[in-house]
Design an enzyme around this catalytic site. Structure first.
Site, mmCIF file in Angstrom:
data_model
loop_
_atom_site.group_PDB
_atom_site.id
_atom_site.type_symbol
_atom_site.label_atom_id
_atom_site.label_comp_id
_atom_site.label_asym_id
_atom_site.label_seq_id
_atom_site.Cartn_x
_atom_site.Cartn_y
_atom_site.Cartn_z
ATOM 1 N N LYS A 1 -5.738 -65.079 -55.116
ATOM 2 C CA LYS A 1 -5.964 -64.299 -53.889
ATOM 3 C C LYS A 1 -7.196 -63.424 -54.048
ATOM 4 O O LYS A 1 -8.038 -63.343 -53.145
ATOM 5 C CB LYS A 1 -4.727 -63.451 -53.552
ATOM 6 C CG LYS A 1 -3.565 -64.284 -53.019
ATOM 7 C CD LYS A 1 -2.248 -63.528 -52.963
ATOM 8 C CE LYS A 1 -1.104 -64.461 -52.548
ATOM 9 N NZ LYS A 1 0.223 -63.865 -52.688
ATOM 10 N N GLN B 1 3.145 -58.472 -53.938
ATOM 11 C CA GLN B 1 3.593 -59.805 -54.345
ATOM 12 C C GLN B 1 5.096 -59.822 -54.602
ATOM 13 O O GLN B 1 5.639 -58.951 -55.293
ATOM 14 C CB GLN B 1 2.814 -60.224 -55.610
ATOM 15 C CG GLN B 1 3.094 -61.633 -56.092
ATOM 16 C CD GLN B 1 2.593 -62.716 -55.162
ATOM 17 O OE1 GLN B 1 1.627 -62.534 -54.423
ATOM 18 N NE2 GLN B 1 3.255 -63.858 -55.173
ATOM 19 N N ASP C 1 0.894 -59.943 -44.678
ATOM 20 C CA ASP C 1 1.932 -60.925 -45.003
ATOM 21 C C ASP C 1 2.811 -61.229 -43.787
ATOM 22 O O ASP C 1 3.522 -62.229 -43.763
ATOM 23 C CB ASP C 1 2.862 -60.328 -46.083
ATOM 24 C CG ASP C 1 2.646 -60.928 -47.462
ATOM 25 O OD1 ASP C 1 2.192 -62.081 -47.548
ATOM 26 O OD2 ASP C 1 2.941 -60.221 -48.438
HETATM 27 N N1 GUN Z 1 5.509 -64.671 -53.155
HETATM 28 C C1 GUN Z 1 5.469 -65.987 -52.832
HETATM 29 N N2 GUN Z 1 4.827 -66.167 -51.658
HETATM 30 C C2 GUN Z 1 4.454 -64.949 -51.229
HETATM 31 C C3 GUN Z 1 3.742 -64.479 -50.084
HETATM 32 O O1 GUN Z 1 3.332 -65.235 -49.196
HETATM 33 N N3 GUN Z 1 3.560 -63.137 -50.014
HETATM 34 C C4 GUN Z 1 4.010 -62.283 -50.955
HETATM 35 N N4 GUN Z 1 3.794 -60.990 -50.796
HETATM 36 N N5 GUN Z 1 4.676 -62.677 -52.027
HETATM 37 C C5 GUN Z 1 4.886 -64.004 -52.160
#
Ligand code: GUN
Length: 302
Positions: A59, A103, A126
């Protein structure tokens, strides 16, 4: 709907679409920077989960490649909920940060819902905050939509796959993928207007639902659970599965499998996403897009 030719499903190349979107985002970033706003995303990683660490690194890298600011905040596995909430609060008030992503999963001493609720909905790239989830479910597109289902919608739209009037079966009811995916497919207009069935781990006779599906979205988290014999000829198959399995024969020591058994499904489907290289790369591309949207909304404000 594209007609089916048995054994010759066309591949939906998510890596190529994601690359195109990232280029678009880069151009939008340049335009925003010219207006005095450099889009900024903060990613918070609590603990040392190796898969999460890989996602967080990708990311950050994607943000920088797009010309955006990327802050990664790493916190120990022993972090308390109060400590994490204090970091979220600081980011909520940081004018240079437009998007906040914490996350998941979080260590067990932290309630994920409390953290999601603490994020300013205007920075919730998100799309997990109930304000954003509520907007999506009420058909209001002004909020943020979770990146993975938004990426699936983009793949369908960019391949001219007709969802309108189609029977879409979403397998999985998670708040991150299954539920928002169903809501997107129900929206009026292109990419929506589907007749949606949501199946999950307690569904009886899953195969009988799948057999009637023009579009299957597999988001269950069980390796190769959906096989070709369960599908209708000509179905469009979107595989959201990311099942990592130990495999000493590979360089990384693991291999990624989808929720769909690709060899048998691709013999029946008209379109199919591979794993890896299908939905996965789209998630980060849509995260960048959501961050640009968040940053763009601050232009002229305050
Ligand atoms: N863990 C797995 N996929 C995601 C996501 O799309 N966002 C976040 N914050 N955590 C994740």
């Amino acid at each position: 709907m594209t007609s089916a030719v048995a054994g010759s499903a066309r591949i939906i190349d998510g890596s190529a679409v994601a690359k195109a979107i990232r280029e678009e985002v880069k151009a939008e970033t340049t335009a925003l920077v010219a207006k005095g706003v450099k889009p900024g995303l903060a990613v918070v990683l609590v603990g040392e989960d190796p898969a999460s660490a890989v996602y967080v690194r990708s990311k950050g890298k994607a943000c920088e490649e797009a010309g955006m600011r990327s802050d990664t905040i790493r916190m120990s596995a022993a972090t308390t909920q109060a400590e994490l909430l204090a970091v979220v609060e600081r980011l909520n008030h940081d004018p240079e940060i437009h998007g906040i992503l914490v996350q998941m999963p979080l260590p067990k001493q932290i309630d994920p819902q409390a953290v999601i609720l603490a994020i300013n909905p205007a920075k919730d790239v998100d799309g997990f905050h109930p304000v954003n989830a509520g907007k999506l479910f009420s058909g209001d597109m002004s909020g943020f939509i979770p990146c993975t289902p938004l990426g699936v919608r983009e793949l369908l739209l960019r391949h001219d796959i007709d969802t309108q009037g189609a029977h879409a079966v979403v397998v999985g009811r998670s708040t991150i993928v299954g539920r928002p995916m169903a809501a997107l497919l129900l929206l009026p207009g292109k990419g929506g207007d589907a007749t949606v069935t949501v199946c999950h781990s307690r569904t009886r006779e899953l195969a009988s639902h799948l057999k009637r599906a023009n579009i299957v979205i597999a988001a269950i988290g069980r390796k190769e659970m959906i096989t070709g014999d369960m599908l209708k000829a000509g179905a469009v198959v979107i595989d959201v599965g990311m099942n990592r399995v130990d495999d000493p024969s590979t360089k990384s020591g693991t291999r990624l499998y989808g929720d769909v058994h690709y060899p048998s499904a691709s013999a029946v489907a008209s379109w199919i996403t591979p794993v890896p290289g299908g939905v996965g790369p789209m998630t980060i591309a849509m995260l960048l897009k959501n961050t640009i949207t968040a940053a763009g909304r601050t232009v002229g404000a305050a």
